[in-house]
Enzyme design. Structure first.
Site, PDB file in Angstrom:
ATOM      1  N   THR A 112       0.826  -1.181  -0.471  1.00 21.14           N
ATOM      2  CA  THR A 112      -0.253   0.334  -0.027  1.00 21.14           C
ATOM      3  C   THR A 112       0.725   1.089  -0.343  1.00 21.14           C
ATOM      4  OG1 THR A 112      -1.358  -1.407   1.347  1.00 21.14           O
ATOM      5  CG2 THR A 112      -1.456   1.176   1.248  1.00 21.14           C
TER       6      THR A 112
ATOM      7  N   ASN B 118      -5.743  -9.545  -7.848  1.00 20.95           N
ATOM      8  CA  ASN B 118      -5.416 -10.037  -6.505  1.00 20.95           C
ATOM      9  C   ASN B 118      -7.004 -10.453  -6.115  1.00 20.95           C
ATOM     10  OD1 ASN B 118      -5.728  -6.622  -6.482  1.00 20.95           O
ATOM     11  ND2 ASN B 118      -6.788  -7.367  -4.456  1.00 20.95           N
TER      12      ASN B 118
ATOM     13  N   GLN C  41       0.958  -9.701  -6.322  1.00 22.06           N
ATOM     14  CA  GLN C  41       0.112 -11.835  -6.089  1.00 22.06           C
ATOM     15  C   GLN C  41       1.888 -12.157  -7.047  1.00 22.06           C
ATOM     16  OE1 GLN C  41      -2.002 -12.447  -4.323  1.00 22.06           O
ATOM     17  NE2 GLN C  41      -2.214 -10.024  -2.909  1.00 22.06           N
TER      18      GLN C  41
ATOM     19  N   ALA D 172       5.887  -8.742   2.085  1.00 21.08           N
ATOM     20  CA  ALA D 172       6.424  -9.448   2.153  1.00 21.08           C
ATOM     21  C   ALA D 172       5.264 -10.174   2.982  1.00 21.08           C
ATOM     22  CB  ALA D 172       7.091  -8.671   3.408  1.00 21.08           C
ATOM     23  N   HIS D 173       3.982 -10.128   3.520  1.00 20.02           N
ATOM     24  CA  HIS D 173       3.226 -11.162   4.483  1.00 20.02           C
ATOM     25  C   HIS D 173       2.835 -12.459   2.933  1.00 20.02           C
ATOM     26  CE1 HIS D 173      -1.115  -8.851   3.615  1.00 20.02           C
ATOM     27  NE2 HIS D 173       0.026  -7.832   3.657  1.00 20.02           N
TER      28      HIS D 173
ATOM     29  N   THR E 105      12.225   5.608  10.834  1.00 17.25           N
ATOM     30  CA  THR E 105      12.844   3.945  11.945  1.00 17.25           C
ATOM     31  C   THR E 105      12.321   2.565  11.146  1.00 17.25           C
ATOM     32  OG1 THR E 105      12.916   5.305  13.628  1.00 17.25           O
ATOM     33  CG2 THR E 105      13.076   2.910  13.568  1.00 17.25           C
TER      34      THR E 105
ATOM     35  N   CYS F 199      -8.866  -6.433   1.959  1.00 15.97           N
ATOM     36  CA  CYS F 199      -9.311  -5.146   2.375  1.00 15.97           C
ATOM     37  C   CYS F 199     -10.680  -4.249   1.642  1.00 15.97           C
ATOM     38  CB  CYS F 199      -8.394  -4.143   1.967  1.00 15.97           C
ATOM     39  SG  CYS F 199      -7.022  -4.822   1.206  1.00 15.97           S
TER      40      CYS F 199
HETATM   41  N1  PMP Z   1      -1.599  -4.894  -4.125  1.00 14.18           N
HETATM   42  C1  PMP Z   1      -2.082  -6.170  -3.959  1.00 14.18           C
HETATM   43  C2  PMP Z   1      -2.391  -6.522  -5.279  1.00 14.18           C
HETATM   44  C3  PMP Z   1      -2.478  -7.063  -3.161  1.00 14.18           C
HETATM   45  O1  PMP Z   1      -2.926  -7.390  -3.594  1.00 14.18           O
HETATM   46  C4  PMP Z   1      -2.172  -6.153  -2.015  1.00 14.18           C
HETATM   47  C5  PMP Z   1      -2.943  -6.570  -1.224  1.00 14.18           C
HETATM   48  N2  PMP Z   1      -4.672  -7.759  -0.639  1.00 14.18           N
HETATM   49  C6  PMP Z   1      -1.859  -4.602  -1.739  1.00 14.18           C
HETATM   50  C7  PMP Z   1      -1.437  -4.072  -2.650  1.00 14.18           C
HETATM   51  C8  PMP Z   1      -1.899  -4.517  -0.149  1.00 14.18           C
HETATM   52  O2  PMP Z   1      -0.482  -4.803   0.177  1.00 14.18           O
HETATM   53  P1  PMP Z   1      -0.084  -3.981   1.895  1.00 14.18           P
HETATM   54  O3  PMP Z   1      -0.912  -5.400   1.940  1.00 14.18           O
HETATM   55  O4  PMP Z   1       1.374  -4.878   1.904  1.00 14.18           O
HETATM   56  O5  PMP Z   1      -0.648  -2.904   2.264  1.00 14.18           O
END
Ligand code: PMP
Length: 407
Positions: free
Chosen positions: A72, A158, A196, A217-218, A254, A343
């Site tokens: 994001t 996504n 993705q 990373a997640h 930081t 989201c």
């Molecule tokens: N871009 C895409 C294509 C995603 O799938 C996501 C997470 N759903 C994001 C951006 C946002 O990533 P983050 O959770 O690291 O803010």
């Protein structure tokens, strides 16, 4: 009840080895990487190691990697930072810059572009995908204007998992930018949100021809709250967050030291010979799931191209079934699925991604996204298929739409 997780596109569990690599940086090695003393230098060295691992993955120079809090932030930095840089160069007000993006980007790109337009900072063209969920290179080419400065196209969607022709767009822009240089037109920077795509697709930044690339990373068995932005040397971009001099003065704040160490360990784990074997296996599992659902559930459809799709994504639509009801029922049975992006869950608006494919509102409400991952098994899919059949049948009965017999 054994739980089954099929929402790997929303997030992934942290890999044990990744966690082990991170742990010392919460406690004994807790230094601030900007401190000059030993504690700080130790943290800085570890960050540099993670940066080198990321650079190896993207085949770029370590100084082109900017650590952020996630995709994001990386995506906001791209849209706003490119505009900020452009606007800092003395230009006449009527020379508004132009951005090209797609109608089915993640909201962090889409809304950053929408606000830039609303605030009068940029003209924006939103390219719509075809009904298969694919963006055409021709449409991108046709949208380019003399004042275009940024093109942002996601690598893998996504929600529906469709794969966009990033390398082809990259190739086209390389040619166009050479012509533009002779005409003294601004260079067009090319960005892809590869969040993705990292687990499965080529992310060599020169081979795919991108100037900017975002990831998180997640989604790759690393921790939440950390990501990065690849920025090709000499790209006209300015930071958007004021403060300290971290990350080559591109991202103040930081460092999230354990998070960055985790990102490095997670991205390093993808570059192994086992990855190719894994991609083949997960593709087979995905195809098994898709084939059975479409065959055994009447009036069920796959959203997005069957061929140009991420190895871990299956996104279905069922006539006369509300996706939300389906997901809640599956959750009661311990099955974690989603209607689209995590989201936007909670919001009952139909998915902007499905609407962009030309689906009607009621069709866009009836979708189910199942995303597979490292721990998914065929046995789990067998259980899930039976459950989906039961739930779809029950929900149709409630809504008074009993359709053709289930096979
Ligand atoms: N871009 C895409 C294509 C995603 O799938 C996501 C997470 N759903 C994001 C951006 C946002 O990533 P983050 O959770 O690291 O803010």
């Amino acid at each position: 009840m054994k739980k089954i997780y099929l929402d790997y596109a929303a997030t992934t569990p942290v890999d044990k080895k990744v966690l082990e690599a991170m742990l010392p940086y919460f406690s004994e090695n807790f230094g601030n990487a900007m401190s000059v003393h030993g504690f700080g230098q130790e943290a800085l060295e570890a960050i540099d190691e993670a940066r080198a691992k990321a650079a190896l993955f993207f085949k770029c120079s370590p100084s082109e990697i900017i650590f952020t809090s996630g995709a994001t932030e990386s995506n906001n930095l791209v849209v706003k930072g490119i505009l900020r840089s452009h606007n800092s160069i003395a230009r006449k007000a009527e020379e508004k810059p132009h951005i090209i993006t797609t109608a089915f980007e993640h909201h962090c790109v889409l809304d950053a572009c929408k606000f830039a337009k609303k605030d009068g900072l940029a003209e924006v063209t939103f390219i719509t995908p075809n009904k298969e969920g694919l963006i055409s290179v021709k449409d991108i080419k046709a949208a380019i204007q003399p004042n275009t400065i940024l093109i942002s196209v996601m690598y893998v969607n996504n929600e529906i998992g469709t794969v966009q022709p990033i390398a082809e767009i990259g190739k086209l822009l390389k040619k166009i930018n050479i012509e533009r240089a002779t005409e003294k037109l601004p260079k067009i920077s090319f960005h892809t949100d590869a969040t993705q795509a990292i687990n499965y697709f080529n992310c060599d930044v020169d081979e795919i021809g991108v100037d900017l690339l975002s990831m998180s990373a997640h989604k790759i068995y690393g921790p939440k709250g950390v990501g990065l932005l690849y920025v090709r040397k000499a790209t006209a971009i300015k930071r958007i967050q004021d403060g300290g001099d971290q990350e080559y003065k591109m991202r103040a704040g930081t460092h999230n030291v354990p998070g960055i160490i985790g990102l490095g360990a997670a991205i390093n784990a993808i570059k192994t010979p086992a990855t190719l074997k894994y991609i083949k296996e997960i593709t087979q599992l995905r195809d098994y799931l898709i084939k059975r659902v479409l065959k055994e559930i009447p009036k069920s459809y796959l959203n997005g191209s069957a061929e140009k799709r991420s190895p871990n994504n299956a996104n279905f639509r069922f006539d006369d079934v509300e996706g939300e009801g389906l997901i809640l029922s599956l959750d009661l049975d311990g099955i974690a699925a989603s209607t689209g992006s995590a989201c936007s869950s909670g919001a009952l608006d139909p998915s902007h991604v499905l609407l962009s494919l030309g689906l009607r509102h009621e069709q866009a409400h009836g979708s189910l996204r199942l995303t597979l991952g490292k721990h998914t098994t065929k046995q789990e899919l067998d259980i899930v298929i039976v459950k989906i059949k039961e739930v779809v049948k029950r929900l149709r009965k409630i809504s008074g739409n009993v359709l053709a017999d289930f096979k």
